[in-house]
Design a protein around this motif. Structure first.
Motif, PDB file in Angstrom:
ATOM      1  N   ASN A 107      67.681  -4.018  10.052  1.00  0.00           N
ATOM      2  CA  ASN A 107      68.230  -2.898   9.290  1.00  0.00           C
ATOM      3  C   ASN A 107      68.429  -1.666  10.166  1.00  0.00           C
ATOM      4  O   ASN A 107      69.451  -0.985  10.072  1.00  0.00           O
ATOM      5  CB  ASN A 107      67.311  -2.547   8.121  1.00  0.00           C
ATOM      6  N   ASP A 108      67.446  -1.364  11.010  1.00  0.00           N
ATOM      7  CA  ASP A 108      67.538  -0.160  11.846  1.00  0.00           C
ATOM      8  C   ASP A 108      68.759  -0.204  12.755  1.00  0.00           C
ATOM      9  O   ASP A 108      69.437   0.795  12.953  1.00  0.00           O
ATOM     10  CB  ASP A 108      66.279   0.023  12.696  1.00  0.00           C
ATOM     11  N   GLN A 165      59.861  -6.130   8.898  1.00  0.00           N
ATOM     12  CA  GLN A 165      60.639  -5.043   8.303  1.00  0.00           C
ATOM     13  C   GLN A 165      59.870  -4.505   7.101  1.00  0.00           C
ATOM     14  O   GLN A 165      59.296  -5.278   6.335  1.00  0.00           O
ATOM     15  CB  GLN A 165      61.999  -5.565   7.812  1.00  0.00           C
ATOM     16  N   GLN A 166      59.888  -3.200   6.930  1.00  0.00           N
ATOM     17  CA  GLN A 166      59.199  -2.634   5.775  1.00  0.00           C
ATOM     18  C   GLN A 166      60.025  -2.787   4.508  1.00  0.00           C
ATOM     19  O   GLN A 166      59.489  -2.868   3.414  1.00  0.00           O
ATOM     20  CB  GLN A 166      58.866  -1.172   6.032  1.00  0.00           C
ATOM     21  N   ASP A 167      61.334  -2.823   4.665  1.00  0.00           N
ATOM     22  CA  ASP A 167      62.218  -2.987   3.514  1.00  0.00           C
ATOM     23  C   ASP A 167      62.850  -4.369   3.573  1.00  0.00           C
ATOM     24  O   ASP A 167      62.852  -5.034   4.600  1.00  0.00           O
ATOM     25  CB  ASP A 167      63.333  -1.933   3.539  1.00  0.00           C
ATOM     26  N   GLU A 168      63.434  -4.768   2.461  1.00  0.00           N
ATOM     27  CA  GLU A 168      64.155  -6.038   2.439  1.00  0.00           C
ATOM     28  C   GLU A 168      65.321  -5.972   3.423  1.00  0.00           C
ATOM     29  O   GLU A 168      66.027  -4.974   3.521  1.00  0.00           O
ATOM     30  CB  GLU A 168      64.674  -6.286   1.022  1.00  0.00           C
ATOM     31  N   HIS A 172      59.563 -10.762   1.569  1.00  0.00           N
ATOM     32  CA  HIS A 172      60.540  -9.791   1.045  1.00  0.00           C
ATOM     33  C   HIS A 172      61.882 -10.470   0.749  1.00  0.00           C
ATOM     34  O   HIS A 172      62.947  -9.957   1.085  1.00  0.00           O
ATOM     35  CB  HIS A 172      60.787  -8.639   2.026  1.00  0.00           C
TER      36      HIS A 172
END
Length: 187
Positions: A67-68, A126-129, A151
């Motif tokens: 994501n990043d 990853q902290q988010d999906e 996730h």
């Protein structure tokens, strides 16, 4: 080249090495020859491909999409990362700088990695999906195919054909095969 719809060769960090961004394992003796071969055959490489399996879209790339990276490199102001991915995929040689980010986990200077450099830990933790929750990737050597689910992610890590720096083999040389609506590991 004779079966372009059968095989996808994804561009990775070691090919990028001969396009002006050297990394470990770079063959300086054959640098010019390898650069020329890659450039002359750039049409056989892809940055990623997608496959539809069991009602899921799997993104297949050398190292995986984080994501990043998508947010910071492919989504500048007033653009969508999907549009930039399409442009990058269709004009690889003119957009190489977008492939350069390599995170601290891989010895780089960025807080995230591109999909030619990402480490499996960047995808798994990853902290988010994940924007691309279903991925099939290589790059990080594994002793056998590793499947990670968290996730809503469905991640497969396939680099079972690696070697240590001294040439000693690492990995069980297995392949991921889709058979009877499921993945299986074959030797």
């Amino acid at each position: 080249k004779s079966a372009p719809n059968k095989y996808t060769f994804t561009l990775g960090n070691h090919e990028l090495s001969y396009l002006g961004f050297p990394c470990s394992g770079h063959d300086y003796i054959n640098d010019n020859l390898l650069r020329l071969l890659i450039i002359q055959n750039i049409d056989v490489f892809d940055l990623y491909t997608t496959v539809e399996l069991a009602d899921k879209t799997f993104y297949c790339s050398h190292a995986g999409f984080t994501n990043d990276y998508l947010i910071n490199e492919l989504q500048p102001e007033n653009t969508k990362w999907e549009d930039n991915m399409w442009m990058l995929k269709n004009d690889i040689l003119s957009r190489l700088e977008l492939l350069v980010p390599c995170s601290y986990l891989r010895g780089g200077k960025y807080p995230y990695s591109s999909f030619v450099w990402a480490d499996m830990r960047e995808l798994m933790y990853q902290q988010d999906e994940l924007f691309f929750p279903n991925q099939i990737v290589g790059h990080t050597p594994v002793s056998k195919i590793y499947h990670h689910t968290e996730h809503n992610a469905d991640l497969y890590f396939l680099d079972t054909h690696s070697t240590y720096r001294d040439g000693t083999p690492f990995g069980n040389k297995s392949y991921l095969v889709w058979n009877d609506d499921r993945f299986i590991e074959e030797m």
